[in-house]
Scaffold this motif. Structure first.
Motif, PDB file in Angstrom:
ATOM      1  N   SER A 193       0.822  -1.215   0.000  1.00 26.57           N
ATOM      2  CA  SER A 193       0.000   0.000   0.000  1.00 26.57           C
ATOM      3  C   SER A 193       0.851   1.258   0.000  1.00 26.57           C
ATOM      4  O   SER A 193       0.447   2.288  -0.522  1.00 26.57           O
ATOM      5  CB  SER A 193      -0.922   0.004   1.235  1.00 26.57           C
ATOM      6  OG  SER A 193      -1.848  -1.054   1.165  1.00 26.57           O
ATOM      7  N   VAL A 194       2.057   1.183   0.593  1.00 23.71           N
ATOM      8  CA  VAL A 194       2.933   2.345   0.646  1.00 23.71           C
ATOM      9  C   VAL A 194       3.771   2.465  -0.623  1.00 23.71           C
ATOM     10  O   VAL A 194       3.853   3.526  -1.247  1.00 23.71           O
ATOM     11  CB  VAL A 194       3.855   2.269   1.890  1.00 23.71           C
ATOM     12  CG1 VAL A 194       4.914   3.354   1.841  1.00 23.71           C
ATOM     13  CG2 VAL A 194       3.037   2.370   3.166  1.00 23.71           C
ATOM     14  N   VAL A 195       4.399   1.365  -1.007  1.00 22.86           N
ATOM     15  CA  VAL A 195       5.343   1.404  -2.124  1.00 22.86           C
ATOM     16  C   VAL A 195       4.636   1.470  -3.472  1.00 22.86           C
ATOM     17  O   VAL A 195       5.079   2.166  -4.394  1.00 22.86           O
ATOM     18  CB  VAL A 195       6.287   0.176  -2.071  1.00 22.86           C
ATOM     19  CG1 VAL A 195       7.205   0.148  -3.291  1.00 22.86           C
ATOM     20  CG2 VAL A 195       7.102   0.196  -0.789  1.00 22.86           C
ATOM     21  N   GLY A 196       3.479   0.763  -3.588  1.00 24.73           N
ATOM     22  CA  GLY A 196       2.797   0.675  -4.874  1.00 24.73           C
ATOM     23  C   GLY A 196       2.435   2.021  -5.486  1.00 24.73           C
ATOM     24  O   GLY A 196       2.789   2.289  -6.642  1.00 24.73           O
ATOM     25  N   PRO A 197       1.741   2.904  -4.756  1.00 29.34           N
ATOM     26  CA  PRO A 197       1.390   4.205  -5.344  1.00 29.34           C
ATOM     27  C   PRO A 197       2.600   5.044  -5.728  1.00 29.34           C
ATOM     28  O   PRO A 197       2.605   5.701  -6.770  1.00 29.34           O
ATOM     29  CB  PRO A 197       0.569   4.874  -4.235  1.00 29.34           C
ATOM     30  CG  PRO A 197       0.002   3.744  -3.448  1.00 29.34           C
ATOM     31  CD  PRO A 197       1.066   2.695  -3.455  1.00 29.34           C
ATOM     32  N   LEU A 198       3.648   5.023  -4.888  1.00 30.73           N
ATOM     33  CA  LEU A 198       4.842   5.786  -5.225  1.00 30.73           C
ATOM     34  C   LEU A 198       5.547   5.213  -6.448  1.00 30.73           C
ATOM     35  O   LEU A 198       6.011   5.944  -7.324  1.00 30.73           O
ATOM     36  CB  LEU A 198       5.804   5.810  -4.037  1.00 30.73           C
ATOM     37  CG  LEU A 198       5.549   6.876  -2.974  1.00 30.73           C
ATOM     38  CD1 LEU A 198       6.567   6.748  -1.850  1.00 30.73           C
ATOM     39  CD2 LEU A 198       5.613   8.272  -3.570  1.00 30.73           C
ATOM     40  N   ARG A 199       5.629   3.883  -6.517  1.00 30.54           N
ATOM     41  CA  ARG A 199       6.250   3.255  -7.679  1.00 30.54           C
ATOM     42  C   ARG A 199       5.469   3.583  -8.944  1.00 30.54           C
ATOM     43  O   ARG A 199       6.052   3.793 -10.017  1.00 30.54           O
ATOM     44  CB  ARG A 199       6.323   1.740  -7.473  1.00 30.54           C
ATOM     45  CG  ARG A 199       7.016   1.005  -8.634  1.00 30.54           C
ATOM     46  CD  ARG A 199       6.992  -0.501  -8.430  1.00 30.54           C
ATOM     47  NE  ARG A 199       7.843  -0.868  -7.305  1.00 30.54           N
ATOM     48  CZ  ARG A 199       7.482  -1.709  -6.341  1.00 30.54           C
ATOM     49  NH1 ARG A 199       6.259  -2.240  -6.356  1.00 30.54           N
ATOM     50  NH2 ARG A 199       8.316  -2.029  -5.381  1.00 30.54           N
ATOM     51  N   HIS A 204       6.234   6.334 -13.998  1.00 29.57           N
ATOM     52  CA  HIS A 204       5.582   6.820 -15.219  1.00 29.57           C
ATOM     53  C   HIS A 204       6.162   8.196 -15.540  1.00 29.57           C
ATOM     54  O   HIS A 204       6.041   9.124 -14.746  1.00 29.57           O
ATOM     55  CB  HIS A 204       4.075   6.918 -14.985  1.00 29.57           C
ATOM     56  CG  HIS A 204       3.268   7.170 -16.214  1.00 29.57           C
ATOM     57  ND1 HIS A 204       3.339   8.338 -16.927  1.00 29.57           N
ATOM     58  CD2 HIS A 204       2.356   6.392 -16.866  1.00 29.57           C
ATOM     59  CE1 HIS A 204       2.509   8.288 -17.946  1.00 29.57           C
ATOM     60  NE2 HIS A 204       1.913   7.117 -17.931  1.00 29.57           N
ATOM     61  N   PRO A 205       6.811   8.387 -16.698  1.00 30.99           N
ATOM     62  CA  PRO A 205       7.530   9.647 -16.947  1.00 30.99           C
ATOM     63  C   PRO A 205       6.659  10.896 -16.879  1.00 30.99           C
ATOM     64  O   PRO A 205       7.093  11.926 -16.354  1.00 30.99           O
ATOM     65  CB  PRO A 205       8.122   9.441 -18.354  1.00 30.99           C
ATOM     66  CG  PRO A 205       7.356   8.310 -18.956  1.00 30.99           C
ATOM     67  CD  PRO A 205       6.935   7.446 -17.820  1.00 30.99           C
ATOM     68  N   VAL A 206       5.439  10.821 -17.413  1.00 30.74           N
ATOM     69  CA  VAL A 206       4.583  12.009 -17.398  1.00 30.74           C
ATOM     70  C   VAL A 206       4.055  12.271 -15.995  1.00 30.74           C
ATOM     71  O   VAL A 206       4.042  13.409 -15.513  1.00 30.74           O
ATOM     72  CB  VAL A 206       3.430  11.866 -18.405  1.00 30.74           C
ATOM     73  CG1 VAL A 206       2.561  13.111 -18.401  1.00 30.74           C
ATOM     74  CG2 VAL A 206       3.968  11.606 -19.799  1.00 30.74           C
ATOM     75  N   LEU A 207       3.605  11.221 -15.300  1.00 31.20           N
ATOM     76  CA  LEU A 207       3.144  11.384 -13.923  1.00 31.20           C
ATOM     77  C   LEU A 207       4.270  11.914 -13.038  1.00 31.20           C
ATOM     78  O   LEU A 207       4.039  12.764 -12.167  1.00 31.20           O
ATOM     79  CB  LEU A 207       2.624  10.059 -13.369  1.00 31.20           C
ATOM     80  CG  LEU A 207       1.244   9.608 -13.836  1.00 31.20           C
ATOM     81  CD1 LEU A 207       0.938   8.212 -13.312  1.00 31.20           C
ATOM     82  CD2 LEU A 207       0.170  10.585 -13.377  1.00 31.20           C
ATOM     83  N   ARG A 208       5.468  11.416 -13.254  1.00 33.61           N
ATOM     84  CA  ARG A 208       6.604  11.875 -12.443  1.00 33.61           C
ATOM     85  C   ARG A 208       6.834  13.371 -12.633  1.00 33.61           C
ATOM     86  O   ARG A 208       7.039  14.113 -11.653  1.00 33.61           O
ATOM     87  CB  ARG A 208       7.860  11.082 -12.829  1.00 33.61           C
ATOM     88  CG  ARG A 208       9.078  11.449 -11.977  1.00 33.61           C
ATOM     89  CD  ARG A 208      10.247  10.495 -12.226  1.00 33.61           C
ATOM     90  NE  ARG A 208      10.682  10.501 -13.621  1.00 33.61           N
ATOM     91  CZ  ARG A 208      10.579   9.454 -14.443  1.00 33.61           C
ATOM     92  NH1 ARG A 208      10.036   8.322 -14.012  1.00 33.61           N
ATOM     93  NH2 ARG A 208      10.999   9.538 -15.690  1.00 33.61           N
ATOM     94  N   ARG A 209       6.794  13.838 -13.875  1.00 27.46           N
ATOM     95  CA  ARG A 209       6.996  15.254 -14.143  1.00 27.46           C
ATOM     96  C   ARG A 209       5.896  16.096 -13.495  1.00 27.46           C
ATOM     97  O   ARG A 209       6.156  17.140 -12.888  1.00 27.46           O
ATOM     98  CB  ARG A 209       7.035  15.509 -15.647  1.00 27.46           C
ATOM     99  CG  ARG A 209       7.320  16.955 -16.005  1.00 27.46           C
ATOM    100  CD  ARG A 209       7.551  17.150 -17.501  1.00 27.46           C
ATOM    101  NE  ARG A 209       6.372  16.848 -18.292  1.00 27.46           N
ATOM    102  CZ  ARG A 209       6.273  15.815 -19.125  1.00 27.46           C
ATOM    103  NH1 ARG A 209       7.263  14.958 -19.251  1.00 27.46           N
ATOM    104  NH2 ARG A 209       5.174  15.621 -19.833  1.00 27.46           N
TER     105      ARG A 209
END
Length: 394
Positions: A193-199, A204-209
């Motif tokens: 639950s913690v790592v999944g959303p952050l990963r 994802h390059p666009v989400l990360r930006r």
């Protein structure tokens, strides 16, 4: 309409709960020992709780249902408001963190609902209207909590807001049969639950930006909201009531901005360029605000604050709709939880840094320059994203 009404009500109530203590702080200062520094610490505790809960909610909402988790958040807020009445600082610190935990599930839960029940051509507008629940909650706190304090005392005000949260729990309960459906029974565990959303968002390059931009957008939004009144009073010699009115006008422009930018994004069909342009605009207006002097006419100060409020407070709905839109498969709540963790991190860390800059330089203007520059660069980075990526996302 039912989905929007339910999510807007939850967002407004949990936001009102988090702002109850800052509003009645002057009246409770003698009993609790609050001062300006304590309020800053309390706000950091609230958003630390919100960061944690948002991240966990991304994975929990699909299993238990968005309405049930929203009700749980409201129930936690009620417990926190009850703890506040003890007027004991250690308990108050716990209550602040719990208020953030209560706030955490609201946005992932609403994204889960709205992503499923909103036509794509209206998604930015609907998400933006829902996000007006944040300034709406602030306006409710500012309007009602002082009245509750006059009528019932500050402890009674805390119980009155708790009663409003309870009413909201009961009011949204009938919607569970419509929205708490197609639940996922699998267990991810705490680590998942913690790592999944952050990963998900960092991979994802666009989400990360977008998420890194949201960090700096949220930073200037929080600094503007927290320090504007003090900046106008201490730096410009403006009266306290007049400075408070200026902040209220700016927040109102943020409500209008959220709706206008959402509608504009849907109309042109390209939300990401709108979000980037908002970053550029909040950066430029932040730079201008840094140069306020006592010689500025009041109308000019208000005009700049309106632009900064409309952009620096009004960007959230477009951002969240874009995150939900880009999220792969049926993972809007997970993507929103991961994105909000990064966004809230900006909210938590920016005010102490801004305050430190002001203390070192002797000017709030320098703090505005630093965070305006970061917002401006972030807006340009979003605008410079590949047009092909925008086409994919929309």
């Amino acid at each position: 309409m039912r989905a929007l009404a339910a999510t807007l009500a939850v967002q407004a109530m949990v936001t009102m709960a988090t702002l109850t203590v800052p509003v009645f702080a002057p009246e409770a200062a003698g009993d609790i020992g609050l001062d300006a520094a304590n309020i800053g610490i309390f706000a950091s505790l609230v958003y630390s709780g919100a960061m944690t809960a948002s991240l966990l909610s991304g994975g929990i909402v699909p299993r238990y249902g968005p309405i049930r988790m929203s009700q749980a958040g409201l129930l936690i807020s009620i417990a926190a408001l009850a703890l506040i009445t003890t007027a004991w600082w250690p308990v108050l610190a716990v209550a602040g963190f719990l208020l953030g935990v209560g706030l955490g599930p609201a946005t992932p839960g609403s994204s889960h609902i709205l992503a499923r029940h909103t036509p794509a051509r209206f998604s930015s507008l609907v998400f933006s209207i829902k996000q007006t629940g944040v300034p709406l909650g602030g306006m409710l706190a500012g309007a009602l909590v002082p009245l509750f304090v006059i009528e019932f005392g500050w402890r009674g005000a805390s119980w009155a807001v708790a009663a409003m949260c309870l009413f909201c729990i009961l009011a949204i309960h009938p919607t569970r049969r419509h929205f708490d459906i197609e639940l996922r029974a699998e267990r991810q565990g705490l680590r998942g639950s913690v790592v999944g959303p952050l990963r998900l968002v960092l991979g994802h390059p666009v989400l990360r930006r977008l998420c890194f931009a949201s960090f700096f957008f949220a930073a200037i939004q929080q600094c503007f909201s927290v320090f504007l009144v003090t900046y106008l009073v201490a730096g410009l010699g403006m009266g306290f009531v007049k400075a408070g009115l200026t902040l209220s006008i700016a927040q109102l422009s943020g409500i209008v901005g959220r709706i206008v930018w959402g509608g504009l994004s849907d109309w042109i069909g390209r939300p990401q360029p709108v979000l980037g342009a908002l970053g550029v605009a909040m950066g430029i207006s932040g730079f201008v605000a840094a140069w306020f002097t006592p010689d500025w006419p009041y109308w000019a100060v208000v005009g700049v604050c309106i632009v900064l409020g409309a952009t620096g407070v009004g960007w959230n709905g477009v951002f969240l709709s874009q995150v939900a839109r880009i999220a792969p498969g049926d993972r809007a709540s997970q993507a929103t939880g991961g994105a909000l963790f990064i966004t809230f991190f900006g909210v938590v860390t920016a005010p102490p840094i801004f305050g430190g800059i002001a203390a070192l330089t002797g000017s709030f203007g320098h703090g505005f320059i630093v965070f305006a520059a970061l917002a401006l660069v972030s807006g340009v980075a979003v605008l410079r994203g590949r047009p092909a990526a925008w086409k994919e996302e929309t």
